[in-house]
Design a protein around this motif. Structure first.
Motif, PDB file in Angstrom:
ATOM      1  N   THR A 108     -22.851 -45.897  45.035  1.00  0.00           N
ATOM      2  CA  THR A 108     -23.604 -45.488  43.983  1.00  0.00           C
ATOM      3  C   THR A 108     -25.124 -44.835  44.251  1.00  0.00           C
ATOM      4  O   THR A 108     -24.725 -44.967  46.743  1.00  0.00           O
ATOM      5  CB  THR A 108     -24.139 -46.907  43.338  1.00  0.00           C
ATOM      6  N   SER A 109     -25.271 -43.906  44.185  1.00  0.00           N
ATOM      7  CA  SER A 109     -26.794 -43.236  45.463  1.00  0.00           C
ATOM      8  C   SER A 109     -28.091 -42.778  44.585  1.00  0.00           C
ATOM      9  O   SER A 109     -27.842 -42.800  43.473  1.00  0.00           O
ATOM     10  CB  SER A 109     -26.077 -41.577  46.048  1.00  0.00           C
ATOM     11  N   ASN A 110     -28.865 -42.140  45.663  1.00  0.00           N
ATOM     12  CA  ASN A 110     -30.008 -42.257  44.336  1.00  0.00           C
ATOM     13  C   ASN A 110     -30.018 -40.512  44.444  1.00  0.00           C
ATOM     14  O   ASN A 110     -30.912 -39.803  43.666  1.00  0.00           O
ATOM     15  CB  ASN A 110     -31.325 -42.367  45.304  1.00  0.00           C
ATOM     16  N   ASN A 124     -25.840 -38.892  38.928  1.00  0.00           N
ATOM     17  CA  ASN A 124     -27.219 -39.529  38.597  1.00  0.00           C
ATOM     18  C   ASN A 124     -27.718 -40.874  36.676  1.00  0.00           C
ATOM     19  O   ASN A 124     -28.475 -41.067  37.277  1.00  0.00           O
ATOM     20  CB  ASN A 124     -28.402 -38.880  39.137  1.00  0.00           C
ATOM     21  N   VAL A 125     -26.208 -40.720  36.388  1.00  0.00           N
ATOM     22  CA  VAL A 125     -26.627 -41.164  35.281  1.00  0.00           C
ATOM     23  C   VAL A 125     -26.308 -43.118  34.932  1.00  0.00           C
ATOM     24  O   VAL A 125     -26.920 -44.040  34.053  1.00  0.00           O
ATOM     25  CB  VAL A 125     -25.904 -40.338  33.959  1.00  0.00           C
ATOM     26  N   GLY A 126     -25.725 -42.821  35.872  1.00  0.00           N
ATOM     27  CA  GLY A 126     -25.597 -45.270  36.619  1.00  0.00           C
ATOM     28  C   GLY A 126     -23.485 -44.806  36.110  1.00  0.00           C
ATOM     29  O   GLY A 126     -23.341 -45.547  35.943  1.00  0.00           O
ATOM     30  N   LYS A 127     -22.786 -43.556  36.671  1.00  0.00           N
ATOM     31  CA  LYS A 127     -21.469 -44.286  36.183  1.00  0.00           C
ATOM     32  C   LYS A 127     -21.116 -44.992  37.248  1.00  0.00           C
ATOM     33  O   LYS A 127     -19.769 -45.884  37.022  1.00  0.00           O
ATOM     34  CB  LYS A 127     -20.819 -42.438  36.318  1.00  0.00           C
ATOM     35  N   SER A 128     -21.118 -44.849  38.156  1.00  0.00           N
ATOM     36  CA  SER A 128     -20.289 -45.510  39.531  1.00  0.00           C
ATOM     37  C   SER A 128     -20.998 -47.347  38.908  1.00  0.00           C
ATOM     38  O   SER A 128     -19.989 -47.692  39.364  1.00  0.00           O
ATOM     39  CB  SER A 128     -20.918 -45.090  40.666  1.00  0.00           C
ATOM     40  N   SER A 129     -22.662 -47.329  38.920  1.00  0.00           N
ATOM     41  CA  SER A 129     -23.463 -48.660  38.702  1.00  0.00           C
ATOM     42  C   SER A 129     -22.553 -48.924  38.307  1.00  0.00           C
ATOM     43  O   SER A 129     -22.319 -49.714  37.283  1.00  0.00           O
ATOM     44  CB  SER A 129     -24.307 -48.159  38.328  1.00  0.00           C
TER      45      SER A 129
HETATM   46  N1  LIG Z   1     -32.934 -48.067  36.333  1.00  0.00           N
HETATM   47  C1  LIG Z   1     -32.017 -47.917  36.564  1.00  0.00           C
HETATM   48  N2  LIG Z   1     -31.260 -47.630  37.494  1.00  0.00           N
HETATM   49  C2  LIG Z   1     -30.298 -47.490  37.575  1.00  0.00           C
HETATM   50  C3  LIG Z   1     -28.840 -47.663  36.080  1.00  0.00           C
HETATM   51  N3  LIG Z   1     -28.123 -47.440  36.511  1.00  0.00           N
HETATM   52  C4  LIG Z   1     -27.486 -46.861  37.989  1.00  0.00           C
HETATM   53  N4  LIG Z   1     -29.218 -47.000  38.390  1.00  0.00           N
HETATM   54  C5  LIG Z   1     -29.395 -45.711  39.366  1.00  0.00           C
HETATM   55  O1  LIG Z   1     -29.316 -44.987  39.255  1.00  0.00           O
HETATM   56  C6  LIG Z   1     -28.609 -43.793  40.387  1.00  0.00           C
HETATM   57  C7  LIG Z   1     -27.944 -43.927  40.482  1.00  0.00           C
HETATM   58  O2  LIG Z   1     -26.727 -43.991  40.155  1.00  0.00           O
HETATM   59  P1  LIG Z   1     -25.076 -44.121  40.523  1.00  0.00           P
HETATM   60  O3  LIG Z   1     -24.466 -44.828  39.774  1.00  0.00           O
HETATM   61  O4  LIG Z   1     -24.708 -43.559  41.404  1.00  0.00           O
HETATM   62  O5  LIG Z   1     -25.126 -42.569  39.137  1.00  0.00           O
HETATM   63  P2  LIG Z   1     -23.429 -41.593  39.090  1.00  0.00           P
HETATM   64  O6  LIG Z   1     -24.344 -40.541  40.303  1.00  0.00           O
HETATM   65  O7  LIG Z   1     -23.496 -41.169  37.393  1.00  0.00           O
HETATM   66  O8  LIG Z   1     -22.762 -41.815  39.500  1.00  0.00           O
HETATM   67  C8  LIG Z   1     -28.857 -45.597  41.506  1.00  0.00           C
HETATM   68  O9  LIG Z   1     -29.826 -44.907  42.581  1.00  0.00           O
HETATM   69  C9  LIG Z   1     -29.265 -45.949  40.552  1.00  0.00           C
HETATM   70  O10 LIG Z   1     -29.334 -47.502  41.479  1.00  0.00           O
HETATM   71  C10 LIG Z   1     -29.606 -48.651  35.090  1.00  0.00           C
HETATM   72  O11 LIG Z   1     -29.247 -48.885  34.477  1.00  0.00           O
HETATM   73  N5  LIG Z   1     -31.613 -48.797  35.665  1.00  0.00           N
END
Ligand SMILES: Nc1nc2c(ncn2[C@@H]2O[C@H](COP(=O)(O)OP(=O)(O)O)[C@@H](O)[C@H]2O)c(=O)[nH]1
Ligand SMILES: [Mg+2]
Length: 137
Positions: A69-71, A50-55
């Motif tokens: 991506t996911s919450n 959830n740190v935003g890797k996929s984003s």
């Molecule tokens: N506020 C904020 N939320 C973000 C950012 N990047 C990602 N998110 C949100 O954080 C959540 C997890 O992102 P995700 O990319 O799935 O994280 P992953 O588990 O590291 O791949 C999603 O709901 C995204 O929309 C950011 O830079 N700022």
């Protein structure tokens, strides 16, 4: 010195060009024996769930839904490989340290991540970008 800066500018332009090229999903793997060798440099995005890797992968490649991506933490459960113009491989890693996922599942992801990092991909550089979440104000 000036020459070095000029070189950096060229690299920057090259990077900007590269990340505008087509990026395609290649495959997701769950087992080390399924890990492909692409014979290209790989950049892996690692960090907690959830740190935003996929984003970040989506943002860098200018795509909204390339990497899912996911919450919900723990959605990315495989090593997902993407090809950027067949020049660079981007790897979306599962998150680590997610306490609520079943222990066996977390252990499996961690093993996969470790095997990827320490695997026998000795001839090709793997650059791992470890992400940390910035606390929003
Ligand atoms: N506020 C904020 N939320 C973000 C950012 N990047 C990602 N998110 C949100 O954080 C959540 C997890 O992102 P995700 O990319 O799935 O994280 P992953 O588990 O590291 O791949 C999603 O709901 C995204 O929309 C950011 O830079 N700022
Ligand atoms: Mg993810």
């Amino acid at each position: 010195m000036t020459e070095n800066f000029e070189h950096l500018n060229e690299l920057w332009d090259w990077g900007q060009w590269l990340f505008k090229q087509e990026c395609t999903f290649l495959r997701g793997v769950e087992k080390l024996e399924d890990l492909p060798e692409f014979f290209l440099p790989e950049v892996a995005f690692a960090g907690r769930s959830n740190v935003g890797k996929s984003s970040l992968i989506n943002s860098l490649t200018g795509r909204l839904t390339l990497a899912r991506t996911s919450n919900t933490p723990g959605r990315t459960q495989q090593l997902n490989f993407f090809s950027l113009d067949e020049r660079l491989i981007l790897v979306d890693m599962p998150g680590y340290g997610y306490a609520e996922a079943p222990k066996t599942l977390v252990a499996r992801w961690q093993k996969l991540i470790k095997q990827y990092r320490t695997g026998n991909k000795s001839t090709y550089k793997v650059l791992s970008a470890k992400l940390r979440k910035r606390m929003d104000p």
